[in-house]
Design a protein around this motif. Structure first.
Motif, mmCIF file in Angstrom:
data_model
loop_
_atom_site.group_PDB
_atom_site.id
_atom_site.type_symbol
_atom_site.label_atom_id
_atom_site.label_comp_id
_atom_site.label_asym_id
_atom_site.label_seq_id
_atom_site.Cartn_x
_atom_site.Cartn_y
_atom_site.Cartn_z
ATOM 1 N N ARG A 161 1.012 -1.129 0.006
ATOM 2 C CA ARG A 161 -0.014 0.015 0.023
ATOM 3 C C ARG A 161 0.873 1.341 -0.022
ATOM 4 O O ARG A 161 1.641 1.509 0.796
ATOM 5 N N LEU A 162 0.427 2.159 -0.959
ATOM 6 C CA LEU A 162 1.242 3.509 -1.007
ATOM 7 C C LEU A 162 0.896 4.205 0.262
ATOM 8 O O LEU A 162 -0.491 4.304 0.411
ATOM 9 N N LEU A 163 1.817 4.851 1.075
ATOM 10 C CA LEU A 163 1.477 5.695 2.082
ATOM 11 C C LEU A 163 1.281 7.030 1.710
ATOM 12 O O LEU A 163 1.827 7.595 0.950
ATOM 13 N N HIS A 164 0.001 7.813 2.093
ATOM 14 C CA HIS A 164 -0.155 9.002 1.876
ATOM 15 C C HIS A 164 -0.330 10.212 2.849
ATOM 16 O O HIS A 164 0.267 11.249 2.819
ATOM 17 N N GLY A 165 -0.674 9.603 4.092
ATOM 18 C CA GLY A 165 -1.095 10.723 5.328
ATOM 19 C C GLY A 165 -2.089 11.451 5.221
ATOM 20 O O GLY A 165 -2.816 11.598 4.162
ATOM 21 N N LYS A 166 -2.319 12.361 6.270
ATOM 22 C CA LYS A 166 -3.550 13.106 6.464
ATOM 23 C C LYS A 166 -3.483 14.210 5.440
ATOM 24 O O LYS A 166 -4.674 14.702 4.916
ATOM 25 N N ASN A 167 -2.363 14.686 4.742
ATOM 26 C CA ASN A 167 -2.409 15.795 3.778
ATOM 27 C C ASN A 167 -1.762 15.488 2.421
ATOM 28 O O ASN A 167 -1.212 16.336 1.613
ATOM 29 N N GLY A 168 -1.303 13.868 2.514
ATOM 30 C CA GLY A 168 -0.618 13.537 1.013
ATOM 31 C C GLY A 168 0.786 13.970 1.502
ATOM 32 O O GLY A 168 1.528 13.978 0.370
ATOM 33 N N ASN A 169 1.354 14.044 2.722
ATOM 34 C CA ASN A 169 2.638 14.530 2.613
ATOM 35 C C ASN A 169 3.463 13.449 3.584
ATOM 36 O O ASN A 169 4.812 13.557 3.590
ATOM 37 N N ALA A 170 2.792 11.969 3.252
ATOM 38 C CA ALA A 170 3.823 10.895 3.812
ATOM 39 C C ALA A 170 5.138 10.817 2.919
ATOM 40 O O ALA A 170 4.867 11.069 1.806
ATOM 41 N N GLY A 171 6.196 10.684 3.391
ATOM 42 C CA GLY A 171 7.651 10.491 2.654
ATOM 43 C C GLY A 171 8.187 11.706 2.706
ATOM 44 O O GLY A 171 9.393 11.669 2.049
ATOM 45 N N HIS A 172 8.073 12.770 3.566
ATOM 46 C CA HIS A 172 8.776 13.821 3.485
ATOM 47 C C HIS A 172 9.919 13.582 4.523
ATOM 48 O O HIS A 172 10.397 14.471 5.437
ATOM 49 N N ALA A 173 10.362 12.652 4.330
ATOM 50 C CA ALA A 173 11.611 12.315 5.371
ATOM 51 C C ALA A 173 12.749 12.882 5.105
ATOM 52 O O ALA A 173 13.796 13.003 5.991
ATOM 53 N N GLY A 174 12.850 13.699 4.021
ATOM 54 C CA GLY A 174 13.997 14.471 3.865
ATOM 55 C C GLY A 174 14.280 15.587 4.922
ATOM 56 O O GLY A 174 15.296 16.296 5.211
ATOM 57 N N HIS A 175 13.135 15.803 5.627
ATOM 58 C CA HIS A 175 13.237 16.823 6.753
ATOM 59 C C HIS A 175 13.076 16.363 7.964
ATOM 60 O O HIS A 175 12.814 16.747 8.911
ATOM 61 N N MET A 176 13.513 14.871 8.140
ATOM 62 C CA MET A 176 13.991 14.231 9.255
ATOM 63 C C MET A 176 15.187 14.982 9.968
ATOM 64 O O MET A 176 16.047 15.140 9.409
ATOM 65 N N LEU A 177 15.018 15.129 11.292
ATOM 66 C CA LEU A 177 15.893 15.840 11.976
ATOM 67 C C LEU A 177 16.948 14.824 12.072
ATOM 68 O O LEU A 177 16.936 13.787 12.796
ATOM 69 N N LEU A 178 18.443 15.036 11.856
ATOM 70 C CA LEU A 178 19.438 14.224 12.018
ATOM 71 C C LEU A 178 20.552 14.596 13.026
ATOM 72 O O LEU A 178 21.407 13.682 13.703
#
Ligand SMILES: [Zn+2]
Length: 329
Positions: A161-178
């Motif tokens: 299943r493709l993940l979408h999230g509440k506003n279609g923003n699932a996958g914005h992992a580029g903005h995960m804090l490292l």
């Protein structure tokens, strides 16, 4: 439905496509407009779509539906999707390298002035859908499409299943804090997120030269440039590890201009960073090339509104490959 349109909106370039049952008919592309009013990018998309229609010998009214793959994130305003994209909207993040003050860009509302059927997805989600429909991920249920380019983004698929999230923003992992030890700032405003540490735009901000210049310097034996790129590749690998640990994925298809041009020598560095942690989670994780190559997000845009019968025909005849033949650049 006889014709469909596709729009691919990136932080650097925008493309418009026309297709019918027998394959892509026209593709045109331009630099993404980042000046004028907030409506400028959506109006640019309309102008390009109109031009693409003319080149295909049809009119906008002939398009039965329009699919859009776009950089995000998305927000909703009166139910319509708007872009709050750090690489387009100069009013967020306070970086000062974008010459507009846009807080958000209306996209869906402008397109719906012209079309009744509009489907908009994050570009990495659309690319992932296209790779699953036509490309390298047709038999893979736990996978991701990752772009390493102007920005860094993910499209995620778990248990088929493709993940979408509440506003279609699932996958914005580029903005995960490292890290909180970095002065590198992302267009989103974060310091030390994955995109700030490794994306093309932010490499330029950190090192004062374009990614092309930086990678050329690496080729010429510049030790500092080499260290900078290796550093970025390790952070990119760490982001992939975090996603693997979170979602138990097996295959990453990696696209985007940086990977497209330099993935051959960056892959071992990235892979080592993933596999250096927790073998129970990371053993057997694969990094592979997109089968749909650099047109993956374009095909993804068309796929979003493609009738099922076309889809089966396109897959059996590999019709998506024709996009390269009809590319007027
Ligand atoms: Zn960010």
């Amino acid at each position: 439905m006889q014709y469909i349109g596709g729009i691919d909106i990136g932080g650097t370039k925008m493309a418009a496509l026309i297709a019918d049952r027998d394959g892509p008919l026209v593709r045109i592309s331009e630099a993404t407009v980042k000046l004028g009013t907030e409506r400028a990018p959506a109006e640019q998309a309309m102008t390009m779509l109109k031009l693409a229609c003319e080149k295909a010998g049809i009119t906008l009214a002939d398009l039965g539906a329009v699919g859009v793959s776009s950089c995000g994130p998305f927000v909703r305003n009166n139910g319509f999707i708007e872009l709050v994209a750090p690489n387009i909207c100069g009013g967020i993040g306070n970086r000062g390298d974008l010459l507009n003050e846009w807080q958000s860009v209306p996209l869906e509302a402008v397109l719906r002035e012209h079309f009744s059927t509009v489907v908009i997805q994050n570009d990495c989600v659309a690319a992932l859908a296209a790779e699953r429909a036509f490309g390298a991920l047709q038999n893979e249920d736990n996978c991701a499409y990752v772009t390493w380019s102007t920005g860094i983004g993910f499209g995620l698929c778990v248990d088929g299943r493709l993940l979408h999230g509440k506003n279609g923003n699932a996958g914005h992992a580029g903005h995960m804090l490292l890290t909180d030890q970095s002065q590198a700032q992302c267009g989103c405003g974060n310091f030390g997120d994955a995109e700030s540490l490794a994306s093309g735009r932010n490499l330029e901000a950190q090192y004062g030269r374009s990614p092309a210049d930086l990678f050329n310097a690496v080729k010429e034996g510049d030790v500092k440039a080499h260290a900078a790129v290796v550093h970025a590749a390790k952070w990119f690998g760490r982001a992939l590890y975090n996603v693997t640990a979170t979602l138990d994925l097996k295959v990453f298809v990696i696209g985007g201009s940086i990977w497209h041009h330099h993935g051959d020598w960056l892959e071992p560095i990235v892979k080592e960073e993933i596999c250096a942690h927790m073998p129970a989670l990371t053993t057997g994780v694969q990094l592979i090339q997109p089968a749909l190559d650099s047109h993956v997000a374009d095909i993804g845009a068309l796929y979003l509104v493609m009738p099922e019968a076309w889809l089966i025909y396109w897959r059996s005849q590999s019709l998506w490959q024709r996009v390269a033949e009809v590319d007027l650049a």
